[in-house]
Scaffold this motif. Structure first.
Motif, short mmCIF file in Angstrom:
data_model
loop_
_atom_site.label_atom_id
_atom_site.label_comp_id
_atom_site.label_asym_id
_atom_site.label_seq_id
_atom_site.Cartn_x
_atom_site.Cartn_y
_atom_site.Cartn_z
N ASN B 303 0.83 -1.21 0.00
CA ASN B 303 0.00 0.00 0.00
C ASN B 303 0.87 1.27 0.00
O ASN B 303 1.80 1.38 0.78
N PRO B 304 0.54 2.25 -0.88
CA PRO B 304 1.37 3.46 -0.94
C PRO B 304 1.07 4.41 0.21
O PRO B 304 0.15 5.22 0.12
N GLY B 305 1.84 4.35 1.27
CA GLY B 305 1.58 5.15 2.47
C GLY B 305 2.32 6.47 2.48
O GLY B 305 2.16 7.26 3.41
N LEU B 306 3.16 6.70 1.47
CA LEU B 306 3.99 7.90 1.48
C LEU B 306 4.15 8.41 0.05
O LEU B 306 4.57 7.66 -0.83
N ILE B 307 3.82 9.68 -0.17
CA ILE B 307 3.98 10.28 -1.49
C ILE B 307 4.89 11.49 -1.33
O ILE B 307 4.66 12.34 -0.47
N LEU B 308 5.97 11.53 -2.11
CA LEU B 308 6.96 12.59 -1.97
C LEU B 308 6.96 13.47 -3.20
O LEU B 308 7.11 12.97 -4.33
N GLY B 309 6.78 14.76 -3.01
CA GLY B 309 6.79 15.68 -4.15
C GLY B 309 7.53 16.97 -3.82
O GLY B 309 8.02 17.15 -2.71
N ILE B 310 7.60 17.85 -4.82
CA ILE B 310 8.26 19.14 -4.63
C ILE B 310 7.17 20.21 -4.43
O ILE B 310 6.25 20.32 -5.25
N LYS B 311 7.33 20.96 -3.36
CA LYS B 311 6.40 22.02 -2.98
C LYS B 311 6.04 22.93 -4.16
O LYS B 311 6.90 23.27 -4.97
N GLY B 312 4.79 23.31 -4.26
CA GLY B 312 4.40 24.23 -5.33
C GLY B 312 2.93 24.05 -5.66
O GLY B 312 2.24 23.19 -5.09
N SER B 313 2.45 24.87 -6.60
CA SER B 313 1.03 24.85 -6.88
C SER B 313 0.58 23.53 -7.52
O SER B 313 -0.53 23.06 -7.28
N SER B 314 1.46 22.89 -8.31
CA SER B 314 1.07 21.60 -8.91
C SER B 314 0.86 20.55 -7.84
O SER B 314 -0.09 19.77 -7.90
N LEU B 315 1.76 20.53 -6.86
CA LEU B 315 1.62 19.54 -5.78
C LEU B 315 0.39 19.87 -4.94
O LEU B 315 -0.34 18.96 -4.53
N ASP B 316 0.16 21.16 -4.71
CA ASP B 316 -1.05 21.56 -3.97
C ASP B 316 -2.30 21.02 -4.67
O ASP B 316 -3.20 20.47 -4.02
N LYS B 317 -2.32 21.18 -6.00
CA LYS B 317 -3.48 20.70 -6.75
C LYS B 317 -3.61 19.18 -6.67
O LYS B 317 -4.70 18.64 -6.57
N PHE B 318 -2.46 18.50 -6.72
CA PHE B 318 -2.48 17.03 -6.60
C PHE B 318 -3.08 16.62 -5.26
O PHE B 318 -3.93 15.74 -5.18
N ILE B 319 -2.63 17.28 -4.19
CA ILE B 319 -3.12 16.94 -2.85
C ILE B 319 -4.63 17.18 -2.77
O ILE B 319 -5.38 16.36 -2.22
N GLU B 320 -5.06 18.28 -3.36
CA GLU B 320 -6.48 18.61 -3.35
C GLU B 320 -7.28 17.54 -4.11
O GLU B 320 -8.30 17.04 -3.62
N SER B 321 -6.78 17.18 -5.30
CA SER B 321 -7.48 16.17 -6.10
C SER B 321 -7.49 14.82 -5.38
O SER B 321 -8.52 14.13 -5.35
N LEU B 322 -6.35 14.44 -4.82
CA LEU B 322 -6.27 13.15 -4.12
C LEU B 322 -7.26 13.14 -2.95
O LEU B 322 -7.97 12.15 -2.74
N SER B 323 -7.31 14.26 -2.23
CA SER B 323 -8.20 14.35 -1.07
C SER B 323 -9.66 14.29 -1.51
O SER B 323 -10.49 13.61 -0.87
N ASP B 324 -9.98 14.99 -2.60
CA ASP B 324 -11.35 14.93 -3.11
C ASP B 324 -11.70 13.52 -3.58
O ASP B 324 -12.76 13.00 -3.25
N GLU B 325 -10.80 12.95 -4.36
CA GLU B 325 -11.08 11.64 -4.96
C GLU B 325 -11.29 10.58 -3.89
O GLU B 325 -12.19 9.74 -4.00
N ILE B 326 -10.44 10.60 -2.88
CA ILE B 326 -10.49 9.51 -1.90
C ILE B 326 -11.79 9.56 -1.09
O ILE B 326 -12.28 8.52 -0.64
N LEU B 327 -12.35 10.76 -0.97
CA LEU B 327 -13.61 10.87 -0.21
C LEU B 327 -14.81 10.41 -1.01
O LEU B 327 -15.90 10.21 -0.45
N THR B 328 -14.63 10.23 -2.33
CA THR B 328 -15.73 9.70 -3.15
C THR B 328 -15.82 8.18 -3.08
O THR B 328 -16.76 7.57 -3.58
N ILE B 329 -14.82 7.57 -2.46
CA ILE B 329 -14.80 6.10 -2.37
C ILE B 329 -15.52 5.66 -1.10
O ILE B 329 -15.33 6.24 -0.03
N ASP B 330 -16.34 4.62 -1.25
CA ASP B 330 -17.07 4.13 -0.08
C ASP B 330 -16.11 3.42 0.88
O ASP B 330 -15.36 2.54 0.46
N PRO B 331 -16.16 3.75 2.15
CA PRO B 331 -15.33 3.03 3.12
C PRO B 331 -15.65 1.54 3.11
O PRO B 331 -16.78 1.14 2.81
N SER B 332 -14.66 0.71 3.42
CA SER B 332 -14.88 -0.74 3.42
C SER B 332 -14.42 -1.33 4.74
O SER B 332 -13.80 -0.66 5.57
#
Lengths: 527, 527
Positions: B303-332
Motif C-alpha cells: 500500500n502506498p503510504g507515502l507520497i513525496l513531491g516538490i512544494k508548489g502549486s502543482s503539488l497543492d493541486k495534486f493533494i487537493e485532487s487526491l483528497s477529493d477523490e479519496i472521499l468519493t470512495i465508499d469506506p470498506s
C-alpha cells in the motif's frame, strides 16, 4: 616497505595510539614493524568513504571490475619475494605453502574477473508485459542481482592470503560491486598491509573510486565491533573460531537493522570408516590419514578431527597403524604462540575427559612452537554422553570413536554439530548397504566425500565450503567458488522501467549477450 | 466441516485446553466454531513427525512432489463454496477477493509443480575429475540444492490463502523438499483448517509421509515461540508486522543453532512525484492513487503510504485532487476489530505529530469495522526530523511530503527505512534528469516501479517481493515467485561419489534432462 599504517581508502594513516607487532613463531621473536591500530575516527572515515564509493562502484561495468580484479592479482604478483618472506616470517609456514596460497589467491581473483566478463552471474530474469491480459494487464518486470553495499571482511589466522585481505570474501565482494573494509588479522598484519598496498595500487591504476577498499589494523575486538555495528556496513565475512564468528553474528543480528554475516567457523570433519574398507585397506588408510591430520600442522578448517568406526580387530589395527604412522612425521611449527597455546589447552581438556585413551602423542623434543601430533580413541557411548569430546581441537589432533555397531554409529553421526565435510571410507560395493549412514551424514555437513580426505578445498563452481551451524552461520551460502558471490548481492526488480534507463544487463537488446531467463525460458537472444 | 482441531500430521487433535473463536467483522459477531490451541505436547509431536518425514520427503522425486502440489490445488478447489464462505466470514472481504486469492494460491502451487517437473531449479553444478593434474589430482565434485529440513510457516492476517496455510511460503517449502508446520493465523483459523484438510487429503492421496504437514491453532505467542525455538525446526517463514517478525527473528538468531527467518514485514512504499508529471497529470494520478490507497481497505503490504513531491502549486493541486477523490470512495470493512483498532491508534498517533495536516478524513457515518480513509500532508523538513512519521499506518492512509527542492527530496529518500517498493511518477523524458533520486531509491527498496502503482504483486520469476530491512529480514531473498524456493534450500556437494549412488540430478547420464553447469558450461548433455 611495510609502514605499520592503515589504509583509509587510498591514504596511509596512523592516528591511533594503540600499537602492536607480529610474531615469527619459527624464530620465536617479534617482528620489528610497529602496527598502528585504527582509531575510532579512522574507522568512521573508512566506512564513510566506502559508503560514498558504493554509489559509484555499484554502477561500474563488469568489464571494468574485471580489470580491477586482474590488476589486484598482477600487483600481488609484483610484490614478489617481499610478500613471500613477510608471509613466512609472520606464520612459520614454509615457502611452498606461501607460494601455493598466493597462487590460489591470484586464481580466485582471476576466476571472478572471468565471471564478470561473462556477466550472466547476475541472473537476469525478465517477464515482458501483456497489456491485453484479463482482468489485469501484466506489467513488464525485470530482475537482476545487485550489490548489498559496504562489506567488512575479517582476515583469517590460518590463511593470510587466500581467506584474508584479497582472499575469497574480498574478491567475491568486489566482483559483486561492494566496497570492502578489511579488519586485518593481527598475526599477519605485515602480509595484510602488503596485499592492501597491491589492492590500493589497483584501485588507482584502474580508476576505481577512493574508499572502495580500506585496510584496518587491529589487535583487539574494538575495531571489529565498531565496524559490524556501523549503520553503513551492510554485510560481514569472517573465517575463524566459533567464539569469534558467533560474537559477530550476534552483534549483527542485534543491530536496529540486522545485516547478514557469513562466518565460516569450527568443524571436526567426521570420517566414517566402514567395516570392509577398514579390514581390507586399514593400513593404507592409516597412512593417508596420518598425512591429512598433520597437513599444515593441522591448521585447516577441513582437518579430520574425528574418525568413526565399528569396534573390532580391524579397527584396532587401523588405530595402531594410524598411531604408528603419525609418529613418523616430523612435528611442524604452528602459526603463533597463541595458536599452539590454544592447541595444547584444548587437547589437554579433551585428554582429561573420562574414557579418552591416547594412542599416539609425539614425545621426543620438539622445536619451539612446534606441535606434538596426537591420536586418541574413545567408545561410542562415552563420546555420545560427553559433548566436550565433540569440540574442535585446532591442530594435528584426531579422535577415533569405536562404535558398538552400525546403529550406534548412526546415532553418533546424528548427534554431531554441523560440519564443513563428512567423509566415508568404504569399498565400492559397501556404501549401498548403509543408506542411513549417508542420510544422517548429509544432514550434518556441507560436503560429503567418498574415499578421500577432507583437506584440500578445490576452488571450483561445484565446491560448497560451509555447512550447517556451527560450520557456518548460514548453510545456504558457500565461502569458496563463484557462487560465494551470492553472499553479497540481493535480487532487485524494475517494473515498467524505460528500456534506455535499465542497466545493460536487462535491456531489450541484451548488449552484453548474457544468458537470461525471459518469460520462463533461458536465452541469450534480444527481446 | 470445520472441527476447530489441529492437524498433527494427518490426525485431527485437540488436547489443549485453551480455546478461541474467529470473528466476522461485517456482522460484528463471533463465528461459532471453537478452536483448540495446540498444546505443548501436540507441538512436540508435530515437530517430531516433521523431522522423521523429512528423511523420506527429501528423497522423493520432483515428479512425485509435483503430483502432491497439484493435488493440494485440486483439493482446495474441491472445497468450493465452503472455503469461500468461511474466508468471507472470517475477513469481511468480498467474494471476488476470496476467489481471486484462491486463484493466486492455486496458481502458485501449480507454478512450483511445473518448476519441479522441469527440475533444473536445483542448480546442478558439476566439475569432473582430472587425475593427471599437477601437482594435485583434481577430484570429481558435484553440487545441487537440497532442502533445509522442517519449516515453520506463520499465517498472515491479510492474505488467508495466498500467504498462509497453503500459500507461497508453504508451496515453496514443499517444492524444496521441506516438511511444513503452519502456525495458523487466529483471525482465520477456519479458513486455515479447511485448507489444512485439503493438504492432508493430498498427502494421503499421493502417498507423502505422515508429518510432512501439520496445522497448529494458536491465539497467542506461545505456540510460535515453542516452534521457532525447537532444535528440529530449520527455518521460518513469516508475513506480518515488524514487531512480530522481529521477535521471531530475534528468537531464531539467539538459538544455540541459529536458523534463517524470512520475515516480510512493514513497508510504506514511497511514491516519488516528479515535477513535470505532477503538473501535466496530477489530477489523473490522484485518481489512480486514491484507488490504490484504498484497495483492499489499504490492507496490502505494498500500500502506498507515502507520497513525496516538490512544494508548489502543482503539488497543492495534486493533494487537493487526491483528497477529493479519496472521499468519493465508499469506506470498506477491515479484517478484524483488532486491525481497525490498530489503524485508528496508529493514524491518531501520526495525526498528533506537529506539522501534520489532514487534507481528507472520511467523516460521514460508516458501518461497523469500516475504516475511514485519510490523506495528510507535511513539510519535508518536519518529516525528516520526526521518524514517527516514517512508521507504517496499516490501512487506507497516506501522507504527502512536500519537499523544498530535489535535494531535500533526495535526503528524505535516503533517510527512509528499507521498503518493499519505490515508485517514480514522471514524464518519459523526466526520469533522465534525476539520477540521484533513482540511485537513492534503489538503495532503500526491493522493487522500483515507473508510472504505476505498487499494489498488485505479480507472481512471476522476475518479481522481488522483499527488500532491505525492515521490509524483510534478509534482502537476499524473495517471498514471491519461483526464486522464493531459495529460502528453504542449501547447496550440497558430493566429492568423488560413485555415479550410481548420486541423486538423479547429478548422475553422468543426466536422466532428468536438466540444464546443468558442467565444467563451467551450461548444458543438458550427459557426461
Amino acid at each position: 616497505m611495510i609502514t605499520g599504517k592503515n589504509y583509509i581508502g587510498n591514504q596511509l594513516s596512523s592516528e591511533g595510539s594503540k600499537t602492536y607487532k607480529t610474531f615469527n613463531p619459527k624464530l620465536n621473536i617479534e617482528n620489528t614493524t610497529l602496527f598502528h591500530e585504527a582509531s575510532s575516527e579512522e574507522i568512521e572515515k573508512a566506512v564513510s568513504l566506502a559508503s560514498n564509493a558504493f554509489e559509484i562502484f555499484k554502477k561500474i561495468s563488469g568489464a571494468k571490475k574485471a580489470e580491477f580484479l586482474n590488476a589486484i592479482a598482477d600487483e600481488i604478483l609484483a610484490l614478489d619475494q617481499a610478500l613471500i618472506e613477510t608471509y613466512m616470517s609472520e606464520t612459520g609456514l614454509p615457502e611452498g605453502r606461501a607460494k601455493g596460497e598466493r597462487g590460489r589467491t591470484i586464481g580466485q581473483l582471476r576466476m571472478f574477473a572471468k565471471l564478470l566478463l561473462n556477466g550472466s552471474w547476475v541472473e537476469a530474469t525478465i517477464d515482458t508485459a501483456d497489456p491485453d491480459r484479463n482482468p489485469i494487464p501484466k506489467q513488464d518486470i525485470r530482475k537482476m542481482l545487485v550489490p548489498l553495499g559496504p562489506v567488512v571482511v575479517f582476515g583469517a589466522s590460518n590463511f593470510p592470503l587466500a581467506y584474508s585481505t584479497a582472499g575469497g570474501d574480498t574478491a567475491a565482494a568486489f566482483a559483486a560491486g561492494c566496497p570492502v573494509i578489511v579488519k586485518s588479522h593481527p598475526m599477519h598484519a605485515g602480509t595484510g598491509e602488503l596485499v592492501a598496498s597491491a589492492i590500493t595500487k589497483a584501485v588507482e591504476k584502474t580508476g576505481m573510486p577512493n574508499g572502495v577498499f580500506s585496510n584496518l589494523n587491529s589487535s583487539g575486538i574494538e575495531v571489529g565491533t565498531q565496524l559490524v555495528q556501523h549503520p553503513k556496513v551492510k554485510a560481514v565475512g569472517f573465517t575463524g573460531s566459533i567464539k569469534g564468528g558467533r560474537a559477530l553474528f550476534d552483534l549483527a543480528s542485534q543491530r536496529p537493522e540486522p545485516i547478514p554475516v557469513f562466518a565460516e567457523m569450527g568443524s571436526i570433519n567426521p570420517v566414517i570408516l566402514l567395516p570392509k574398507a577398514t579390514e581390507s585397506r586399514g593400513k593404507e588408510l592409516a597412512k593417508t590419514y596420518a598425512q591429512s591430520i598433520t597437513l599444515g600442522t593441522g591448521q585447516f578448517c577441513t582437518n579430520p578431527g574425528l574418525i568413526l568406526g565399528i569396534k573390532g580387530s580391524s579397527l584396532d589395527k587401523f588405530i595402531e597403524s594410524l598411531s604408528d604412522e603419525i609418529l613418523t612425521i616430523d612435528p611442524s611449527c604452528m602459526l603463533h604462540p597463541n595458536i599452539i597455546g590454544n592447541y595444547e589447552r584444548n587437547k589437554n581438556r579433551a585428554l582429561e575427559q573420562n574414557g579418552l585413551i591416547t594412542t599416539a602423542d609425539y614425545h621426543d623434543d620438539v622445536a619451539v612452537n612446534h606441535a606434538r601430533q596426537t591420536i586418541t580413541t574413545v567408545e561410542g557411548k562415552t563420546f555420545l554422553e560427553n559433548t566436550t569430546l565433540h569440540q574442535e581441537v585446532f591442530g594435528p589432533f584426531s579422535m577415533v570413536v569405536q562404535c558398538e555397531d552400525i546403529e550406534e554409529l548412526t546415532v553418533v553421526i546424528s548427534n554431531l554439530e554441523g560440519q564443513l565435510t563428512g567423509t566415508i571410507l568404504a569399498e565400492n560395493d559397501e556404501l549401498n548397504s548403509y543408506p542411513f549412514i549417508v542420510d544422517a551424514l548429509q544432514d550434518r555437513v556441507g560436503r560429503i566425500i567418498f574415499n578421500g580426505v577432507p583437506t584440500g578445498v578445490e576452488v571450483c563452481p561445484s565446491m560448497l565450503h560451509g555447512g550447517p551451524y556451527p560450520a557456518s552461520t548460514d548453510s545456504r551460502f558457500t565461502a569458496v567458488g563463484i557462487h560465494s558471490i551470492k553472499r553479497w548481492v540481493r535480487p532487485f526488480s524494475y517494473q515498467s522501467w524505460p528500456n534506455h534507463l535499465l542497466p545493460d544487463e536487462l535491456k531489450n537488446e541484451n548488449p552484453l549477450g548474457l544468458s537470461r531467463l525471459v518469460n520462463g525460458s533461458s536465452t541469450s537472444d534480444p527481446i
